[in-house]
Design a protein around this motif. Structure first.
Motif, mmCIF file in Angstrom:
data_model
loop_
_atom_site.group_PDB
_atom_site.id
_atom_site.type_symbol
_atom_site.label_atom_id
_atom_site.label_comp_id
_atom_site.label_asym_id
_atom_site.label_seq_id
_atom_site.Cartn_x
_atom_site.Cartn_y
_atom_site.Cartn_z
ATOM 1 N N ASP A 120 9.016 0.160 6.694
ATOM 2 C CA ASP A 120 8.840 -1.284 6.915
ATOM 3 C C ASP A 120 8.868 -1.681 8.384
ATOM 4 N N GLN A 179 2.165 -1.787 8.783
ATOM 5 C CA GLN A 179 3.546 -1.496 8.384
ATOM 6 C C GLN A 179 3.661 -0.018 8.015
ATOM 7 N N GLU A 203 6.102 3.362 6.396
ATOM 8 C CA GLU A 203 6.846 3.491 5.134
ATOM 9 C C GLU A 203 8.295 3.001 5.268
ATOM 10 N N ARG A 251 -1.596 -10.798 4.077
ATOM 11 C CA ARG A 251 -0.841 -9.730 3.370
ATOM 12 C C ARG A 251 -1.452 -8.366 3.654
ATOM 13 N N ARG A 252 -2.777 -8.293 3.729
ATOM 14 C CA ARG A 252 -3.419 -7.012 4.031
ATOM 15 C C ARG A 252 -3.043 -6.562 5.448
ATOM 16 N N LEU A 256 6.814 -9.060 10.209
ATOM 17 C CA LEU A 256 6.153 -8.749 8.944
ATOM 18 C C LEU A 256 6.729 -9.627 7.830
ATOM 19 N N GLN A 291 0.329 -5.034 5.394
ATOM 20 C CA GLN A 291 0.262 -3.660 4.853
ATOM 21 C C GLN A 291 -0.285 -2.670 5.870
ATOM 22 N N GLU A 292 -1.378 -3.081 6.535
ATOM 23 C CA GLU A 292 -2.056 -2.166 7.457
ATOM 24 C C GLU A 292 -1.215 -1.865 8.688
#
Ligand code: F6R
Length: 600
Positions: free
Chosen positions: A275, A271, A273, A264-265, A429, A268-269
């Motif tokens: 997506d 991706q 804004e 999950r991290r 993702l 986030q890293e």
């Protein structure tokens, strides 16, 4: 391999050294020692074995404000008290700790030190003896240290103390990692920032062949020719709680459980804004410019590279070769016109991979490192880096780094495809998010895998894993995990290859674990299971929803076919963990191994 800690300050040094060495035990743990200096002289404690044994031996009544320590993974000479570091010069004036391999050890010994009787079998001892010989000549320790460093060939991280000087630790490195930690009224030396996080989070990088003078109040870096070097410190971004076991019995189990949050991290890293994938544009361009990717790695990272090849070729249509680093160095294949070298390494310090990096840089080829340690040697020396964001991995057996590597490779593959204008139906993702949830559901079912481990591995001396396609790559990793921590002789085979020889090894009761997550080979691998079962094997099939059969031992929830390694490896890691646990093996620190393999 081998860990070094040094401290010079105003407080007692023993605990800083011992605590630091405990944090570095992942780098080697066959013998250990510390040397501390005070007005009464030098105090040396060495043991064969772990830091816990060293703790018992260290004399608690000795107070000192400077010292050096070492935890060893033997290269020259068996693990023993004599070969344990620190090593001393003939007169006892100089004391040294060293990580690495001195390649011109025999030349120095025979040509310069022939009159000196050595006390150990190590290459390290010749360094400290040489310093004494040169100091006798120049009557200047800094000069003797500099001349010694200039003479050494090979890899080294060195910390030296002089019994006549309570204010200086002399430090140098080449190819092996070493950092200087900065404090208020004290300074430190460590192979890894993890060792000294309790004292500081500010560090200075040391470059190869620099000479560093570490005092309580200042640190002076010089090039080998004496020219002073100015360097800004950096802040180590490691959370001290990441390097504690917490309530877990072993780091390996903790790290298996950390895999879903790590994925999950990574999402986030990588991706933005909107997506979409967020990736360094230079890395993207490097992938677009290349006509062939050469993945270079060792061990578990090599296994992740095998999965990466499938991802990059299938998704981005770029040809990929995967090479074992230690083989590539000495048997370089023909290289394409526009190669891109991709180094996959959890630690970023693996010497086998680094020797390839040095070679391909000489040839002028670009390099990308995918690593968990962005400031590491492989990261610094490559043109580009992608970070795994997995947090420190302490258990010697790699788990979360493997799945993080696959996740980052999947993102890289899709990004390349998109940059090439290819229209993919695969949203990495989103699919990684699904895989993370499935991984979590698997880590919640530990009892099932503990049970399977009991059933299949309790009594056996050997075990086989089989798979085809993607599953073949995962079973290679599965067998490595089992053998390295449980010492069961295990191999991962391509299912179809068994009948070409290996099937001769199958006897009544031989455990054969088969993985079936790939639709195109589901029937073939099940055929291979029948073949071994007919010859007495005790078979266990782990399949995936949609391809499952009633007799399967475990059915994985569905994930995208290209990401199955992320989930199918979790049962394999847990099977290995419980097999080792039931056999009362030292799960986190298996015999003969070390986490960071900094020798070739
Ligand atoms: C096995 C394992 C090793 C490493 C290998 C490469 O569990 O951890 O096989 O994968 O030594 O290390 P890195 O990835 O640090 O280059």
């Amino acid at each position: 391999m081998c860990g070094i800690v040094g401290y010079i300050g105003n407080n007692d040094t023993k605990e800083v050294l011992l605590d630091g060495l405990e944090k570095l035990e992942y780098r080697g743990y066959d013998s250990a020692g510390i040397a501390t200096l005070n007005a009464d002289g030098l105090h040396l404690s060495k043991v064969k074995g772990r830091i816990a044994t060293l703790r018992e031996k260290v004399n608690n009544s000795v107070q000192s404000t400077m010292g050096i320590g070492h935890t060893r993974w033997a290269t020259h000479g068996a693990p023993s008290e004599e070969n344990a570091h620190p090593h001393q010069s003939a007169s006892g004036r100089f004391t040294i700790v060293h990580n690495g391999v001195i390649e011109n050890f025999y030349e120095i010994r025979d040509e310069v030190l022939s009159g000196i009787s050595l006390k150990s079998e190590t290459d390290t001892e010749i360094v400290v003896q040489l310093i004494e010989v040169l100091n006798n000549k120049y009557n200047n320790v800094a000069e003797a240290f500099r001349q010694t460093i200039a003479l050494l060939k090979g890899s080294y991280a060195i910390a030296l103390i002089d019994a006549q000087d309570q204010d200086t630790i002399y430090v140098a490195k080449n190819k092996s990692p070493l950092l200087v930690g900065l404090g208020d009224g004290f300074n430190l030396v460590a192979s890894d920032a993890m060792a000294t996080l309790k004292q500081t989070d500010r560090y200075l990088e040391i470059h190869d062949k620099e000479i560093v003078i570490v005092n309580r109040d200042y640190v002076e870096i010089q090039k080998l020719d004496g020219i002073a070097v100015e360097r800004e410190p950096f802040t180590a971004e490691i959370d001290a709680t990441d390097i504690e076991k917490g309530t877990y019995p072993h780091f390996m189990l903790k790290e298996i459980d950390e895999q879903p949050p790590v994925i999950r991290r990574i999402i986030q890293e990588y991706q933005d804004e909107n997506d979409n994938i967020k990736l360094d544009p230079e890395v993207r361009q490097a992938l677009l410019n290349t006509d062939r990717v050469y993945i270079i790695a060792a061990g578990t990272s090599y296994h992740a590279g095998l999965v990466g090849k499938q991802l990059i070729e299938k998704l981005a249509n770029v040809p990929v070769e995967v090479h074992i680093a230690s083989e590539f160095s000495y048997n370089m294949p023909l290289i394409s016109e526009k190669p891109l070298f991709v180094f996959i390494s959890q630690s970023g310090e693996t010497a086998d991979s680094r020797s390839v990096l040095v070679r391909i840089k000489e040839l002028g080829h670009p390099a990308l490192t995918i690593t968990n340690v962005p400031g590491s040697t492989l990261s610094r020396e490559a043109n580009y880096t992608l970070h795994l964001h997995a947090g420190p991995e302490i258990a010697v057996a790699s788990t979360k780094a493997y799945t993080a590597q696959i996740a980052v490779l999947a993102i890289l593959a899709v990004d390349t495809a998109q940059a090439k204008g290819m229209n993919l139906s695969f949203d990495p993702l989103q699919e990684l998010g699904i895989a993370a949830s499935v991984m979590e559901s698997l880590t919640d079912q530990k009892e099932e895998f503990e049970q399977l481990a009991k059933e299949y591995f309790q009594e056996t001396r050997n075990a086989f894993y089989i798979g085809r396609g993607m599953d073949y790559f995962v079973v290679q990793e599965a067998s490595l995990k089992l053998k390295e921590i449980s010492y069961i002789q295990a191999e991962g085979f391509a299912g179809g290859e068994l009948k070409h020889g290996t099937i001769a090894l199958i006897e009544e009761g031989t455990p054969v674990i088969a993985l079936s997550t790939q639709e195109n080979v589901n029937y073939s691998i099940r055929g291979n299971v029948q073949e071994v079962a007919a010859r007495g094997a005790k078979t266990c099939v782990i399949s995936i929803k949609g391809l499952d059969q009633e007799t399967d031992a475990f059915v994985l929830p569905h994930v995208h076919e290209l990401l199955t390694p992320l989930v199918s490896v979790v049962p394999m890691q847990l099977l290995a963990y419980y097999a080792a646990l039931h056999r009362e093996c030292d799960v986190d620190k298996p015999r003969n191994l070390a986490k960071s393999v900094t020798v070739e």
